[in-house]
Scaffold this motif. Structure first.
Motif, mmCIF file in Angstrom:
data_model
loop_
_atom_site.group_PDB
_atom_site.id
_atom_site.type_symbol
_atom_site.label_atom_id
_atom_site.label_comp_id
_atom_site.label_asym_id
_atom_site.label_seq_id
_atom_site.Cartn_x
_atom_site.Cartn_y
_atom_site.Cartn_z
ATOM 1 N N LEU A 216 0.843 -1.202 0.000
ATOM 2 C CA LEU A 216 0.000 0.000 0.000
ATOM 3 C C LEU A 216 0.876 1.248 0.000
ATOM 4 O O LEU A 216 1.074 1.877 -1.015
ATOM 5 N N ASP A 217 1.455 1.576 1.164
ATOM 6 C CA ASP A 217 2.215 2.829 1.244
ATOM 7 C C ASP A 217 3.648 2.701 0.728
ATOM 8 O O ASP A 217 4.228 3.659 0.243
ATOM 9 N N GLY A 218 4.244 1.510 0.877
ATOM 10 C CA GLY A 218 5.615 1.317 0.413
ATOM 11 C C GLY A 218 6.658 1.963 1.299
ATOM 12 O O GLY A 218 7.817 2.116 0.911
ATOM 13 N N GLY A 220 6.747 1.185 4.938
ATOM 14 C CA GLY A 220 6.881 0.467 6.214
ATOM 15 C C GLY A 220 5.819 0.803 7.241
ATOM 16 O O GLY A 220 5.961 0.440 8.408
ATOM 17 N N MET A 221 4.746 1.496 6.843
ATOM 18 C CA MET A 221 3.771 1.929 7.849
ATOM 19 C C MET A 221 2.511 1.063 7.922
ATOM 20 O O MET A 221 1.929 0.922 8.980
ATOM 21 N N CYS A 224 1.047 -4.096 5.130
ATOM 22 C CA CYS A 224 0.428 -4.909 4.075
ATOM 23 C C CYS A 224 1.417 -5.901 3.437
ATOM 24 O O CYS A 224 1.056 -7.009 3.079
ATOM 25 N N CYS A 225 2.683 -5.496 3.354
ATOM 26 C CA CYS A 225 3.653 -6.298 2.603
ATOM 27 C C CYS A 225 4.424 -7.281 3.483
ATOM 28 O O CYS A 225 5.453 -7.787 3.067
ATOM 29 N N CYS A 237 8.740 -3.761 1.694
ATOM 30 C CA CYS A 237 9.023 -2.427 1.135
ATOM 31 C C CYS A 237 10.253 -1.771 1.756
ATOM 32 O O CYS A 237 10.943 -1.026 1.072
HETATM 33 S S1 FES Z 1 3.645 -1.521 1.903
HETATM 34 FE FE1 FES Z 1 3.002 -0.796 3.822
HETATM 35 S S2 FES Z 1 4.464 -1.592 5.177
HETATM 36 FE FE2 FES Z 1 5.188 -2.202 3.245
#
Ligand code: FES
Ligand SMILES: Cc1cc2nc3c(=O)[nH]c(=O)nc-3n(C[C@H](O)[C@H](O)[C@H](O)COP(=O)(O)OP(=O)(O)OC[C@H]3O[C@@H](n4cnc5c(N)ncnc54)[C@H](O)[C@@H]3O)c2cc1C
Length: 285
Positions: A216-218, A220-221, A224-225, A237
């Motif tokens: 999602l955000d890429g 680390g928040m 999702c990944c 990410c």
């Molecule tokens: S994409 Fe959100 S923590 Fe990695």
């Protein structure tokens, strides 16, 4: 806004785009990725940097049309503007002089492996590259990989070009040679990366995979990944996208890749129903 300076269909449903993004092209390194958002209401999609030209100020991405957002991006043309192009993100691939390294690429994974193979070659390694696709008409960048490899092996699942079969067969043969293999780097579909790790494990050869988790955000928040690596939770990410494939819990990873299948299908259907052409045109306006 970021201008698409060139667009090319490499093979059916795989597109190349060169984006005018000087800051990303100056800082990006092999193995890193960008997050692309086509328009204000668009979804963020992570795509690996396939090439960079800092002099020209451009970054090349290569993507497969699999769902709503990649199909929407594919409708953009050279000269069009995209809203966001954020990067470089993730940790670059660790490149060192190791001896002989084997780069294995499947499908669209050929694009992200190309700058990595080049970086290993420039660092003084002997590079053996194995590239595979389902069929001849889906193979691209054979020339690019040949140019940065000491040896190139091509496979197609149906035998229409190169060796018939999957990439793990020549990978095992290379591992059985007397030559010491220092490291294997595998990028492609999840199942391919998993079986490359299964193949290399008995030979005790370190195997790096580039994980294409949902994001999602890429930054680390959102979490999702997340993946399980060596029994610890890691975020692709910020801790990746490269990981030691022998430490990955592939069952968890594969299960997490499937969790939004219904929503992804619904998003594509709605997008098609609302008239994908007009949506993309509106986005470009
Ligand atoms: S994409 Fe959100 S923590 Fe990695
Ligand atoms: C770090 C990173 C780098 C990536 N680099 C590239 C790249 O260089 N080129 C490229 O083509 N793709 C790359 N991907 C995958 C790409 O981000 C997804 O294919 C894309 O987000 C799908 O969006 P969509 O809306 O078109 O499809 P969705 O509607 O989200 O999904 C459609 C179908 O694709 C599958 N899918 C969704 N996300 C992924 C994923 N992350 N990996 C594999 N299958 C997925 C779904 O399960 C579903 O079957 C990368 C992913 C990551 C995390």
């Amino acid at each position: 806004m970021y201008r698409i300076v060139a667009k090319e269909t490499l093979v059916p449903s795989i597109q190349l785009m060169k984006i005018d993004a000087p800051a990303v092209s100056r800082k990006g390194r092999a193995g890193q990725f960008v997050i692309v958002r086509t328009h204000e209401r668009g979804e963020r999609i992570p795509l690996t940097i396939a090439d960079m030209d800092p002099k020209e100020g451009t970054v090349t991405i290569v993507f497969q049309e699999v769902g709503k957002s990649t199909r929407e991006l594919a409708m953009f043309k050279a000269g069009d503007l995209i809203k966001d192009f954020v990067g470089p993100l993730g940790i670059p691939t660790h490149v060192d002089k190791l001896g002989t390294v084997v780069c294995v690429a499947g499908g669209v994974g050929v694009a992200p492996i190309a700058p990595i193979a080049r970086a290993f070659k420039q660092a003084g390694n002997r590079v053996i590259t194995i590239m595979g696709a389902r069929s001849k008409n889906l193979l691209f960048w054979e020339d690019r990989l040949k140019a940065v490899s000491d040896e190139l092996i091509v496979t197609t699942d149906d035998g229409t070009y190169g060796r018939k079969g999957v990439v793990t067969v020549p990978l095992k043969e290379v591992l059985e040679r007397p030559e010491k293999i220092a490291e294997v780097i595998a990028i492609g579909p999840v199942v391919m990366m998993k079986f490359c790790c299964v193949t290399t494990r008995p030979f005790n050869v370190k195997t790096i995979v580039s994980l294409n988790s949902l994001m999602l955000d890429g930054t680390g928040m959102c979490g999702c990944c997340r993946v399980s690596a060596g029994g610890q939770t890691k975020f692709v990410c910020v801790d990746g996208p490269d990981f030691d494939g022998h430490t990955i819990d592939w069952d968890i990873f594969q299960a997490r890749q499937q969790i939004y299948l219904d929503e992804e299908k619904q998003a594509l259907q709605e997008w098609e129903r609302c008239g994908c052409v007009s949506a993309a045109q509106k986005a470009r306006a």
